[in-house]
Design a protein around this motif. Sequence first.
Motif, mmCIF file in Angstrom:
data_model
loop_
_atom_site.group_PDB
_atom_site.id
_atom_site.type_symbol
_atom_site.label_atom_id
_atom_site.label_comp_id
_atom_site.label_asym_id
_atom_site.label_seq_id
_atom_site.Cartn_x
_atom_site.Cartn_y
_atom_site.Cartn_z
ATOM 1 N N HIS A 473 34.619 54.548 43.209
ATOM 2 C CA HIS A 473 35.996 53.841 43.753
ATOM 3 C C HIS A 473 34.868 52.215 44.013
ATOM 4 C CE1 HIS A 473 38.660 52.152 45.660
ATOM 5 N NE2 HIS A 473 37.400 51.761 47.457
ATOM 6 N N TYR A 474 33.519 52.701 44.302
ATOM 7 C CA TYR A 474 32.365 51.792 44.503
ATOM 8 C C TYR A 474 32.067 50.856 43.740
ATOM 9 C CZ TYR A 474 27.800 49.392 45.622
ATOM 10 O OH TYR A 474 26.610 48.632 45.709
ATOM 11 N N ALA A 475 31.680 51.847 42.168
ATOM 12 C CA ALA A 475 31.197 50.206 40.841
ATOM 13 C C ALA A 475 32.794 50.294 40.244
ATOM 14 C CB ALA A 475 30.936 52.000 40.268
ATOM 15 N N ALA A 476 33.018 50.471 39.911
ATOM 16 C CA ALA A 476 34.965 50.392 39.615
ATOM 17 C C ALA A 476 35.708 48.743 40.926
ATOM 18 C CB ALA A 476 35.887 51.038 39.327
ATOM 19 N N GLU A 477 35.245 48.789 42.455
ATOM 20 C CA GLU A 477 35.255 47.791 43.170
ATOM 21 C C GLU A 477 34.828 47.072 42.245
ATOM 22 O OE1 GLU A 477 36.217 48.246 47.891
ATOM 23 O OE2 GLU A 477 33.758 47.902 46.748
ATOM 24 N N ASP A 478 33.116 46.686 42.373
ATOM 25 C CA ASP A 478 31.950 45.847 41.884
ATOM 26 C C ASP A 478 32.713 44.787 40.717
ATOM 27 O OD1 ASP A 478 30.306 46.824 44.041
ATOM 28 O OD2 ASP A 478 28.617 47.537 42.561
ATOM 29 N N ALA A 479 33.145 46.154 40.258
ATOM 30 C CA ALA A 479 33.550 44.973 38.561
ATOM 31 C C ALA A 479 35.316 44.261 38.932
ATOM 32 C CB ALA A 479 33.849 45.808 37.378
ATOM 33 N N ASP A 480 36.046 44.703 39.894
ATOM 34 C CA ASP A 480 37.020 44.062 39.467
ATOM 35 C C ASP A 480 37.444 43.211 41.238
ATOM 36 O OD1 ASP A 480 39.760 43.916 40.425
ATOM 37 O OD2 ASP A 480 39.703 45.818 42.340
ATOM 38 N N VAL A 481 36.241 43.465 41.962
ATOM 39 C CA VAL A 481 35.940 41.884 42.801
ATOM 40 C C VAL A 481 35.165 41.131 41.901
ATOM 41 C CG1 VAL A 481 34.674 41.381 44.559
ATOM 42 C CG2 VAL A 481 35.661 43.798 45.127
ATOM 43 N N THR A 482 34.001 41.551 40.986
ATOM 44 C CA THR A 482 34.170 40.533 39.841
ATOM 45 C C THR A 482 34.949 39.020 40.055
ATOM 46 O OG1 THR A 482 31.292 41.122 40.168
ATOM 47 C CG2 THR A 482 31.911 40.077 38.302
ATOM 48 N N LEU A 483 35.465 40.141 38.862
ATOM 49 C CA LEU A 483 36.419 39.673 38.089
ATOM 50 C C LEU A 483 37.384 38.650 39.126
ATOM 51 C CD1 LEU A 483 38.157 39.530 35.046
ATOM 52 C CD2 LEU A 483 39.863 40.999 35.916
ATOM 53 N N ARG A 484 37.949 38.961 39.575
ATOM 54 C CA ARG A 484 38.446 38.501 41.096
ATOM 55 C C ARG A 484 37.918 37.188 41.743
ATOM 56 N NH1 ARG A 484 40.073 42.325 45.231
ATOM 57 N NH2 ARG A 484 40.557 41.036 46.905
#
Length: 906
Positions: A473-484
Motif C-alpha cells: 500500500h505504501y509503495a503503490a500510494e507513492d506512485a499514485d500520489v505522484t501521478l496526481r
Amino acid sequence: MATTYPFILVDASGYLFRAYHALPKLTNSRGEPTGALVGVLNMLRKLIDAHQPHYIGVVFDAAGTSFRNALYADYKANRPPMPDDLRQQIQPLQDIIQAMGLPLLVVPDVEADDVIGTLASQAAAQGLATLISTGDKDMAQLVGEHVTLVNTMSETVLDPDGVKEKFGVPPERIVDYLSLMGDSVDNVPGVPKCGPKTAAKWIMEYGDLDGVIANADAVKGKVGEYLRAALDQLPLARQLTTIKRDVALGLSPTDLQPSPPDVETLRDWYQRIESRRLLGTLDGSAVAGDARPGAEAATPAPASASYDLVVTQEALERWVARLESADLFAFDTETTDLDYMRAELVGLSFAVEPGEAAYVPVAHSYPGAPRQLDRDAVLAHLKPLLEDPGRAKVGQNLKYDMSVLARYAIEMRGIAHDTMLQSYVLDSTATRHDMDSLAKKYLDYDTVHFEDVAGKGAKQLTFDQIDLDQAGHYAAEDADVTLRLHRRFWPQLEATPSLAALYQHIEMPLVGILSRMERTGVRIDSQLLAQQSQELAERILELEGQAYEVAGHRFNMGSPKQIAAIFFEELGLPVVAKTPKGAPSTSEDVLEQLAAQGHALPDLILQHRGLSKLKSTYTDKLRQMINPETGRVHTSYHQAVAATGRLSSSDPNLQNIPIRTEEGRRIRRAFVAEPGHLLLAADYSQIELRIMAHLSGDARLLDAFATGQDIHRATAAEILGLRPEEVSSDQRRSAKAINFGLIYGMSAFGLARQLGIERGEAQDYVERYFQRYPGVKDFMERTRGQAHDDKYVETLFGRRLYLTDIDHSNQNRRAAAERTAINAPLQGTAADIIKRAMIAVDQWLREERPQVRMIMQVHDELVFEVADGALGEASARIRTAMESAAELAVPLIVDIGTGENWDAAH
C-alpha cells in the motif's frame, strides 16, 4: 489530540493580530487587505476540523476602552494604534464568522479575556471539558481540571502540569507571577528587572504575591530594592492582570451551538477576498495555497484506490501491458538505503490512472515473507520499457531512482516529468518539495509516511523487512500520489510558458546529468587527509595551550558560559552585544569584533573553532565517506532546495569546502585525479557582476567588461591606495565581497566593519560607488518597485522567486525581502547559466565520448577529470560551451586551470 473538548473558546482578537504579523500582507484585486482575515479563517477551520465541538464561542475585543482603563488611566497606553489595513479586515472577518454559523461575542467594557474567563468558569462548573485557543500567556490562569489551552500556531497544549512546567508556577499563581513581572506591552506596572525565573522563584519560596510582599525585606540585592520600591503598585498590577470570571453575559456555554452555514453569503465573501482554498471548502473539496502559480484548488483524492500487489508472472504481464499502452505512467522504487551507491532494490511501483497503482516486490526478506518474483527476471522484463525514450515516465525525485537502476545495468530513459521539480519551478518557497509535503499542501491528502510502516530511531526497519501488505500500500500510494501531483502541476506550468520552458529545457535535462555526476564521484587521497587531520589536531592543541595561558587557567573552549565569565569578569573585555536574555554575547560575530580590536583570547578561540570544524567536518569525515568499491566520494546534488535555483549538495557538502584560508585550500588538495588524468576547473569570472551590467545597462560597467578590466581588482586598488598590479589575490577576494555586498544592500555600517574603517569613510565609499555606477542604483530602485507591484522577481530565463514579505508591516522583514529582490535575479540567472552550460557540455560528452568526465559543480565552477591526452580539446570545448551558455550585453569569461588536485587546478 486524544482528549475530546465539547466546548471551544477562541481568542479571535489574538488570532487576528498574530495572523497579521506572521503572514504576508495579501490583497485582493480591488486592493483590499485580506491576509490576516484569510489567516484567521484558515486557523479557525483547522481548529474546528480537529475537534468538532458541540459548542463554540469566537470572542473579539470590543472597540474602545475597558474597566481596566478606569482602574489605571495608562493601561495599554504604550500600544501603537491599530494599522489601518488590519482595522479594515475586522468587520469582514466578523461577518464571515457569523455566516459560517459560529457564535460571535463582542462585549463592551470588558476584554475578550474576561468573556472567555467567564464562559470557561461556567463550563468548568458544569463539568464541561473546555479548550481555549489562544497565544496569550495571561489565560494560563484559567487552566484547571476542565480547562485546557492550545496555541494553534505552535500546537502547544497546556494543562495544569503543562502550566507548571512552562512558567514554574501552577495556574492559580499565574496572576501573582504576572503581577510581579508587569507587562510593558499592556503597560502594567511590575517589579523592574523581575523576569520569569525571579517571579517564579519568589512565588515558590513565599507562597503567593501576598507572601512575597510580606517578605520583601528578606530579598537581597538590587532586585530586592526594586521589589520594595514597587510594593505600592503590586495590588494594582494584580487587579489589571486578573481575568474576570463573572461578566454578565446573559447566556451560558450550552447556548453557543453552531448553526448551519449560509453558503451563498460565504461564497460571495470568499469570491470577494479571492480565496480559492475557502471557496473549495464550500464544494466539499479541500484546497491549498494562495494566488501564486500552482495554488489553485487542490486536486481531490479519488473516491477509492485500487492498489495491486504483484507477486505472479501473470499479474506482472498484465501491468506491463497497461504500462505499454499508457501515454504516461508514474514510477517509483523502494530500496534498502537512501545512499544511491549502496541501495539494494526491494520493489518497484507504478500508476497509470489516479487510484490505480501496483507494487512489485522483489526482495522482501523478513521471516515468513511470501514468495515474490525474482528480481533479475522482473528487471529483465521491465528493462526495455524503462530504457525506452518513447515511454514517458513521471516520478518524484527520479534522479535517485535513475541511480538505483543504474546499479542493475538499466539506463532509465523517457523521464518526462518530475513532480519535485514541477513544484520547485512553480514556487520554490511555497513549501518543502518532498512528496508528503506536496500531497498535503496541494492535494490535501495525508500520505502513509515511511515511519508509519518502518518505525523510528534505532529500531527502524529497512524496507525489505516490512510486511508485504503494508509495503504494498505504501509503495503503490507513492506512485499514485505522484501521478496526481503531476496532473495538478503540469497544467499550471503550461499556463506560464516561461516557467514551462525553464522546467523542460533546464531542470529536467539536468536530472540525468546530475545522476551521472554523482555516480562518477571524485577520487580522494585518504592518506593526505589523515596527515592533515593529525596536523590540525596538533595545531588545535597548541591553540588550546595558548588560550589557557592568556586566560590564566584551563577552561572549556566550547562553553559560551565559561568564555563569557573569562571575557567579561576576569579579563574585563568590552561587552559588544547581548543575548536575547540580556547576558553578554560570545557569538562568532562578537569574537570577530573583539579580535579586530586586538584582544588575543577571542582571536585564539576563533582560530580554534575554525580548525576544529575543518577537522571534524572535512579531514576526518571525508575519509569515512569514501566508497570502498570505487575509492571515490559520491555527493548528492539537490535541485529543489535553494530558492534562487542554485544547486546544493550534501554528504559531502561541496559548496562549503573552504577556499579563503590556507588550511581550507589544503583540503582541496585531497581531491585528486586518477592516474593518467588531471583535474580541470572551469570557473565563470565575475559572473554576477556581469549579469548586473547586463540587467542594469550601466555604461561604466558595460565599458569595463567590454575592455577587459578586472572590476574587483580596480575596487581593491581604489580602497587600499595601490596600483592594480599590486593587489594580492586575498585583497581582490575581499574587494569582490565588498562589490557584491553593496549591490545586495550592505549598509555603510556593515561595510565599515568588514573593511575595518570608520563608518563615515565607508559611507563615502558607498556614495562614490553609486556615483561611479548610477545605472546600478537605478536598477536596484527599479527592481524594488517591481517587486512591490508583482510580489515576485524573475531571472533572465523566467525563473521566479516569490517575495511573501515584500509588503510586510515588520520593517526588517520587508527590508530583507527587498534585498532578496535585488539578489535573486543576479544569483538566479547565474544558476540558470551554469545549468545551461552543464547541459551543453554533457551533450558533447555523450555524443563524442571523449576521455572527459564531469565530476563536480560548485558555485560558478565546473570540475572535470580529463585524460592527459585530451586536455587541449577539453579546455577548448568546455570554454566554448560555458561562454556560449547565455547571450549578455557583456562577454561571459571562463577561467580554466588544470592540476593533479583541485587546489592546483585553480
